[in-house]
Design an enzyme around this catalytic site. Sequence first.
Site, PDB file in Angstrom:
ATOM      1  N   HIS A 270     -45.531 -18.676  32.413  1.00  0.00           N
ATOM      2  CA  HIS A 270     -44.386 -19.603  31.552  1.00  0.00           C
ATOM      3  C   HIS A 270     -44.045 -19.289  30.213  1.00  0.00           C
ATOM      4  O   HIS A 270     -43.226 -19.842  29.528  1.00  0.00           O
ATOM      5  CB  HIS A 270     -44.040 -21.335  32.074  1.00  0.00           C
ATOM      6  CG  HIS A 270     -45.474 -21.323  33.165  1.00  0.00           C
ATOM      7  ND1 HIS A 270     -44.687 -21.398  34.188  1.00  0.00           N
ATOM      8  CD2 HIS A 270     -46.100 -23.067  33.056  1.00  0.00           C
ATOM      9  CE1 HIS A 270     -45.515 -22.040  34.968  1.00  0.00           C
ATOM     10  NE2 HIS A 270     -45.930 -22.739  34.598  1.00  0.00           N
ATOM     11  N   ASP A 321     -48.383 -21.354  41.505  1.00  0.00           N
ATOM     12  CA  ASP A 321     -48.731 -22.010  39.613  1.00  0.00           C
ATOM     13  C   ASP A 321     -49.158 -23.306  40.654  1.00  0.00           C
ATOM     14  O   ASP A 321     -50.238 -23.726  41.399  1.00  0.00           O
ATOM     15  CB  ASP A 321     -47.371 -21.943  39.378  1.00  0.00           C
ATOM     16  CG  ASP A 321     -47.398 -22.959  38.771  1.00  0.00           C
ATOM     17  OD1 ASP A 321     -48.459 -24.049  38.067  1.00  0.00           O
ATOM     18  OD2 ASP A 321     -46.568 -23.230  37.096  1.00  0.00           O
TER      19      ASP A 321
HETATM   20  C1  NGQ Z   1     -50.296 -27.765  34.345  1.00  0.00           C
HETATM   21  N1  NGQ Z   1     -48.457 -27.088  35.411  1.00  0.00           N
HETATM   22  O1  NGQ Z   1     -51.543 -27.417  33.401  1.00  0.00           O
HETATM   23  O2  NGQ Z   1     -50.517 -28.114  35.117  1.00  0.00           O
HETATM   24  C2  NGQ Z   1     -49.142 -27.322  34.160  1.00  0.00           C
HETATM   25  C3  NGQ Z   1     -48.770 -29.284  34.017  1.00  0.00           C
HETATM   26  C4  NGQ Z   1     -48.904 -29.010  31.290  1.00  0.00           C
HETATM   27  C5  NGQ Z   1     -46.940 -26.404  35.047  1.00  0.00           C
HETATM   28  N2  NGQ Z   1     -47.155 -25.545  33.567  1.00  0.00           N
HETATM   29  C6  NGQ Z   1     -49.461 -29.573  32.558  1.00  0.00           C
HETATM   30  N3  NGQ Z   1     -46.604 -26.184  35.520  1.00  0.00           N
HETATM   31  O3  NGQ Z   1     -48.819 -28.219  31.067  1.00  0.00           O
HETATM   32  O4  NGQ Z   1     -49.080 -29.932  30.376  1.00  0.00           O
HETATM   33 ZN    ZN Z   2     -50.224 -23.281  35.171  1.00  0.00          ZN
END
Ligand code: NGQ
Ligand code: ZN
Length: 455
Positions: A270, A321
């Site tokens: 990302h 993801d």
């Molecule tokens: C995650 N997911 O770690 O699952 C993250 C969300 C975060 C994405 N970034 C949680 N798509 O970034 O704190």
């Molecule tokens: Zn992630």
Amino acid sequence: MIDSHRIRHFRADRVWTSQGWQEDGVIGVDASGHVAPAEGPAERLGAWALPGMPNLHSHAFQRAMAGLAERRGRTDDSFWTWRETMYAFAAAIGPDELKAIAAQLYVEMLKAGYTQVCEFHYLHHRPDGGTYAQPEAMSLALIDAAREAGIALTLLPVLYMSGGFDGRALAPRQCRFGHDVQAYLRLLDNLRKQETGDLRVGMALHSLRAVPEHALRDVLAAELPRDMPIHIHIAEQIGEVQDCLATRGQRPVEWLYDHVDVDSRWCLVHATHLEDHEVAQIAHSGAVAGLCPTTEANLGDGLFPLGDYLDAHGSFGIGSDSHISISPVEELRWLEYGQRLATRHRNIATRREGQSVGEVLWRSALAGGTRASGLSIGELSEGRRADVIVLDDDAPQLAARGAASLMDSFLFAGNAPLVRDVMVGGQWVVRDFHHRDEAGIAARYRAVVEQLATS
Ligand code: NGQ
Ligand code: ZN
């Protein structure tokens, strides 16, 4: 010495190579599941055979909540409100649930054409933060699920220490993610003992929000293999870019490049919000940008500056993801479509006149995903792991398509599944659209999600 009697041979009317389609291609597969010199009589696979795609970013447990966060809430919904839903969902997931969910997910990945998955795994401990009797139980659940499904795995245990750029402590619902550096390195060491040709262990830093500077320095100084993949979530949300600027005086990518020697071992997941100099920094460092277009769309992240990045010769790969969708076709299609919508132009992923967008997308994602996986895959050339997908000869949408237009039709011309057979490391795991254990794995998945829905 290669025992030539133990080499199996497969042929297809066209086989995808790094130079494009090779007519009447033969793929040799040796007893260890690697591509071997090809000669002798061969079994015909079909019209089109190509290397399976690495999926460079997965949080397996999130598959079971796909579709459960699409109802409008009380306030403006955002990535951060989705994250609360996700945390609540995660609280019910232990090793047995994780294994059942991941096995089903991996079957779906294989059927879609992914043959390798990088699991960015941070659900380490019990929901209350206590360690399991076997501290790596959740990691082992993922390893078991991958073996059962027959997908190859790059396991990336995640270091997660703080709840924000200011170094604040983890919130109660984040406690099960946490390790100190010593415990984290022990976890890596224990898991590395299990490495095989189908299981690589890499390092993951959840984000600059979650890993304080001193810890980042310590883990990177630890004695670990020089070629170990290192993944990090870097700049997904504007809010985190602003927090980073406010606390550290730099944007996340700027800060990372200023403090760490980022090279081709790194995968920046990302890398959504970039200024021009950051685009150049990533591209020139050889790091892979980990792009997850369907999740990034679903979470309202924003658009990666693909055209500028490709002009700077940057590498990228794709990941599913959150698994709101599981299809390399859809990831690559949306990668291109996002750019078309934003720029009001067409054919963005290729920068050369006459070149096929589909070919560039597939080839680039293979190369970037391979690098991010830390394994020798992604090409059907001698010595690489034999990961092969065969497309459906009978699909009307591929009728009358020759080498020049096949990839574009595969990626853009519809939604019928076109992946008919899938081999990972020389083993057929999907034949004629069916996974070898799909019924049993789906039954266990169903039982787990039904129990999660009622608990
Ligand atoms: C995650 N997911 O770690 O699952 C993250 C969300 C975060 C994405 N970034 C949680 N798509 O970034 O704190
Ligand atoms: Zn992630």
